[in-house]
Design an enzyme around this catalytic site. Structure first.
Site, PDB file in Angstrom:
ATOM      1  N   TYR A  60      30.046  41.495  49.742  1.00  0.00           N
ATOM      2  CA  TYR A  60      29.277  40.879  48.668  1.00  0.00           C
ATOM      3  C   TYR A  60      28.941  41.899  47.592  1.00  0.00           C
ATOM      4  CZ  TYR A  60      26.162  37.445  46.588  1.00  0.00           C
ATOM      5  OH  TYR A  60      25.579  36.552  45.734  1.00  0.00           O
ATOM      6  N   GLU A  61      28.768  43.153  47.998  1.00  0.00           N
ATOM      7  CA  GLU A  61      28.547  44.205  47.008  1.00  0.00           C
ATOM      8  C   GLU A  61      29.723  44.265  46.044  1.00  0.00           C
ATOM      9  OE1 GLU A  61      27.126  48.020  48.414  1.00  0.00           O
ATOM     10  OE2 GLU A  61      26.920  47.188  50.431  1.00  0.00           O
ATOM     11  N   GLY A  62      30.932  44.203  46.595  1.00  0.00           N
ATOM     12  CA  GLY A  62      32.116  44.263  45.754  1.00  0.00           C
ATOM     13  C   GLY A  62      32.235  43.082  44.821  1.00  0.00           C
TER      14      GLY A  62
END
Length: 469
Positions: free
Chosen positions: A171-173
């Site tokens: 999700y960070e990406g």
């Protein structure tokens, strides 16, 4: 991970002029998602706030956002951000969870000083932890989160359900990719001419891009793909987070420290370090003794052989990225700036081979090393190996290294962030007017990234619902 996007962190504000719907190719993607209610008690109030904690692998950061709505029915806009940080990160307190939570308690004073007392009870506070806690045993990570949650509950702020959790690395990406391409205008229209993103944190690294060839989709592991809709277009992203492949975790792997039981009395040596060096380094609450090869080899070639063992054959290599351009931030940016490959404030464009050239220059002159990080040779060599032999980028692949896009910060160095204030008129499209409650204003954050993003996520077999992460 990196954070520290936090990296990541930039804090980012992105505005989605419509719903964003995610479809994941596997059922278990992330935990700890929650709805937030940022509804002012007095719905006519023109100003409201949000508090985001980014718990990265090398530090904990607080971001206090101020939103203003000038008139009833109008969209609110981001007026400003207050930022502060402490080191080390929560993961350094794996065996002292109460002490770790006190670092968060100290940062809450920043929020109290920044937000009028009359708004405290309706201002939500959220903490998202990244790779540093993902690397800890689950029991220790949960103990830290529980102590932080108790600190939040004792605070005067609004504590949503699941306000303290560990963020899924992928999700960070995704957040980084959406943020960069939204701010550069690439998500408007139907061309889908976007740029991929690379984020290198302390404990993990992410790669995200929009595949242009069906062959890439066919050859990609299913759980590396995510589909979502935005601006009447459907995007099917390639995204993956590699835990343990962040810059600082890679140092331990290169030194062989991850393969050794116990560190007391053991000195880890490397050809990537000055021969005369004898020092200690603390990461994740553990102290490591390290030094150069007193009798052995030193320089780029033996150093590269060491870092190559960390990445070779361990990362998926999508062929089409060899001809693509990417945004890169966090430690990619830091090490390029540290070695004057780019301007520290303005950033710049590099080729992958520029990292190798600088790595050779630094590593082959270790005998004359006098200042700066003793890990510089190792870090540059690892970045080179990660890009070329890990992800499979070509020497000539262009990387746009940046801290800001359109004056909005997209990334910051893990561990040495400075206070920043972001001002602007980034409008957020709410699914309901403010006077009927901004429950679909999603309050999200990451290591390096933090976002307020309206997002609707759908797992297979479930109806679209509103998530906050």
């Amino acid at each position: 991970m990196a954070t520290p996007w936090g990296a990541v962190f930039f804090l980012l504000m992105i505005a989605c002029a419509g719903s964003t719907v995610f479809y994941r190719e596997q059922q278990t993607w992330f935990e700890g998602v929650f709805l937030s209610s940022m509804c002012p008690a007095n719905v006519s109030a023109s100003t409201f706030y949000g508090i985001m904690f980014d718990a990265g692998s090398t530090g904990t950061r607080i971001h206090v956002y101020t939103f203003v709505q000038k008139a009833a029915g109008q969209l609110p806009f981001l007026e400003g951000e207050i930022f502060d940080s402490v080191k080390p990160g929560l993961s350094a307190f794996a065996d002292q969870p109460k002490q770790g939570a006190q670092t968060v308690h100290a940062l809450l004073e920043v929020a109290k000083d920044s937000i009028p007392r009359s708004h405290w009870k309706r201002t939500p506070v959220v903490l998202k932890a990244t790779a540093g806690l993902r690397l800890l045993p689950e029991q220790k990570a949960q103990a830290l989160l529980l102590e932080v949650e108790e600190i939040f509950k004792m605070s005067p702020f609004l504590v949503p359900d699941d306000s303290v959790s560990i963020m899924d690395g992928s999700y960070e990406g995704i957040l980084a990719w959406v943020t960069v391409n939204f701010l550069t205008g690439q998500l408007h229209g139907h061309s889908q001419e976007t740029m991929g993103t690379l984020d290198l944190g302390g404990a993990s690294t992410q790669i995200t891009f929009l595949p242009q060839f069906s062959k890439t989709l066919e050859q990609t592991p299913r759980d590396y793909l995510t589909s979502f809709e935005m601006f009447n277009s459907t995007f099917k992203l390639y995204t993956h987070s590699y835990l343990g492949f962040g810059l600082k975790a890679a140092r331990l792997a290169t030194l062989g420290a991850l393969e050794t039981e116990g560190t007391d009395g053991h000195t880890f040596r490397s050809a990537c370090l000055p021969r005369w060096l004898e020092a200690e380094w603390i990461f994740g609450g553990v102290k490591y003794q390290y030094g150069g090869n007193q009798e052995g080899e030193m320089g780029f070639e033996p150093c590269y052989a060491e870092v190559l063992r960390v990445v070779q054959g361990k990362l998926h290599q999508p062929e089409e990225i060899r001809g693509s351009s990417f945004y890169a931030f966090s430690y990619y940016y830091d090490r390029a700036a540290d070695t004057h490959l780019i301007d520290y404030e303005k950033g710049g464009v590099l080729k992958v081979e520029d990292f190798e050239r600088k790595a050779r220059e630094v590593c082959d002159n270790l005998e004359s090393f006098t200042s700066g990080s003793p890990f510089l040779c190792m870090d540059l060599s690892y970045i080179t190996a990660l890009l070329k032999d890990g992800f499979g980028f070509a020497d000539g692949t262009l990387l746009q290294l940046t801290k800001k896009v359109n004056n909005i910060e997209t990334g910051w160095p893990g561990g040495h962030l400075s206070p920043a204030a972001v001002s602007g008129h980034l409008q957020l499209r709410l699914s309901v007017p403010l006077e009927t409650c901004t429950s679909e204003l999603l309050f999200t954050g990451r290591r390096g990234l933090g976002h307020f993003l309206q997002l609707r996520w759908r797992k297979p077999g479930l109806k679209p619902i509103d998530w906050l992460y």
